[in-house]
Design an enzyme around this catalytic site. Structure first.
Site, PDB file in Angstrom:
ATOM      1  N   ASP A  73      37.956  40.127  47.513  1.00 35.70           N
ATOM      2  CA  ASP A  73      37.723  41.466  46.976  1.00 35.70           C
ATOM      3  C   ASP A  73      36.229  41.737  46.890  1.00 35.70           C
ATOM      4  OD1 ASP A  73      37.681  39.501  44.865  1.00 35.70           O
ATOM      5  OD2 ASP A  73      37.634  41.134  43.407  1.00 35.70           O
ATOM      6  N   GLU A 130      38.240  38.723  41.851  1.00 37.58           N
ATOM      7  CA  GLU A 130      37.081  38.112  41.193  1.00 37.58           C
ATOM      8  C   GLU A 130      36.115  39.165  40.683  1.00 37.58           C
ATOM      9  OE1 GLU A 130      33.186  36.197  40.546  1.00 37.58           O
ATOM     10  OE2 GLU A 130      33.659  37.835  41.930  1.00 37.58           O
TER      11      GLU A 130
END
Length: 369
Positions: A73, A130
């Site tokens: 991400d 994250e």
């Protein structure tokens, strides 16, 4: 052999603003399956913090169990890019695109480094959560690993730790993080009739004065002093003649391994409780951790010296990362690319650094346990 730059481009080309699912995991899974990894993907959570996709890939059943952790991400690209943030482009020896540094290129480098390494058990732990709240990401993967007894001997997290040059810094620990919200209730009224109102602002000021006087510690051999920062104070009063009904503030505390999240919440909570009508909410993002200098950090440093001639600094600076979760399983150290452009417009990584990182990761991976 896996081409790390081609894989990095393919990953960057998949928009994966946190929380991430789908195509970017398809690309990574295909590269890992081609190398003989058993790949498991699962999606957890619901909006607004989900859904989140996670990937757990394993190969081999003997020798040292080496884990690599990372995330696919990315933060939103923002405005002002010289091109499409999700259309990877090479210019002047640099690969541009959101996630080029943080941290799709590091993942690509490790996948390339692992190609052909058959004498170790290798596990990749990759999340799509994250950069967000990290509720449904690496922590969820670890729960699955623990349930199966899948405990690595070591874990390398590929966060961009280098500063001026690739290899100048590795992270052997991180500070913990807790955010707190303080609300003080009062009674709205006219400023000319204060006896008919209850102004919450003086009570909030007294609370903040006590908090500002707190010295948590003076640091340790490996950590800077823990710090409390007041990040906002809000009353929401648009007029000059009204005593507001409530007042609030938010704190962010970054703390070293002399503190703990629950103890800090209790400490601040006692101060808040000294004022009537005041309440505290808190969210602990992670605890501080330290992997003391030893065989693992020396192994990484030796690989860096061999490929770059640079002796890295051992550091615990910066924000939080998913290493805070992995450190609960096994000794965990972070090392990756230069972080100068991470989260910035026109994020970019040097192609030469990707190639060098592959060689460093391979030396780390193939070194004697």
């Amino acid at each position: 052999m896996t081409d790390p730059i081609a894989l990095a481009k393919a990953l960057i080309a998949c928009p994966s603003v946190t929380p991430a699912t789908g195509a970017v995991f398809d690309v990574l899974a295909a590269a890992l399956v081609a190398q003989g990894f058993a790949v498991e993907r699962f999606v957890t959570g619901e909006a607004p913090d989900g859904p989140v996709e996670n990937l757990l890939a394993t190969r081999g059943d003997g020798g040292e169990h080496f884990a690599f952790a990372g995330h696919l991400d990315v933060v939103p690209p923002g405005e002002g890019w010289n091109g499409d943030a999700f259309a990877p482009e090479v210019k002047g020896g640099l690969l541009y695109g959101r996630g080029a540094v943080d941290m799709k290129s590091s993942i690509a480098a490790f996948v390339a480094a692992a190609d052909g390494v058959t004498d170790k058990r290798i596990t990749l732990i990759v999340t799509g959560d994250e950069e967000g709240p990290a509720i449904y990401g690496t922590a969820a993967i670890i729960e699955r690993m623990q349930a199966r007894g899948l405990i690595p001997d070591l874990c390398l997290v590929g966060e961009p730790t280098s500063t001026a040059r690739l290899g100048d810094t590795i992270k052997i620990g991180r500070r913990g993080s807790v955010n707190m919200w303080i609300h003080v209730a009062g009674t709205q009224g006219h400023v000319a009739y204060p006896h008919l109102a209850d102004n919450p602002i003086p009570r909030l000021i007294r609370i903040l004065s006590q908090i500002e006087a707190v010295e948590l510690d003076r640091g340790t051999d490996w950590f800077q002093p823990s710090n409390i920062e007041i990040t906002t104070v809000d009353v929401g009063n648009p007029t000059t003649n009204v005593i507001p009904a409530d007042a609030s503030t938010r704190l962010s505390i970054r703390f070293n391994d002399r503190q703990s999240g629950p103890a800090l919440v209790e400490h601040i909570g006692a101060i808040v409780a000294s004022e009537p009508g005041a309440t505290l909410d808190a969210r602990i993002s992670g605890e501080a951790f330290l992997t003391p200098p030893g065989a693992f950090s020396a192994r990484i440093a030796n690989a860096i010296v061999a490929e770059t001639g640079i002796t890295p600094e051992l550091s615990t600076t910066g924000g939080t990362s998913d290493a805070r979760f992995m450190s609960k399983l096994c000794p965990t150290v972070e090392f990756g690319l230069c972080n100068a452009t991470m989260h910035k417009v026109d994020e970019a990584v040097a192609l030469a650094d990707i190639d060098t990182l592959v060689r460093i990761y391979r030396r780390i991976l193939t070194a004697d346990a």
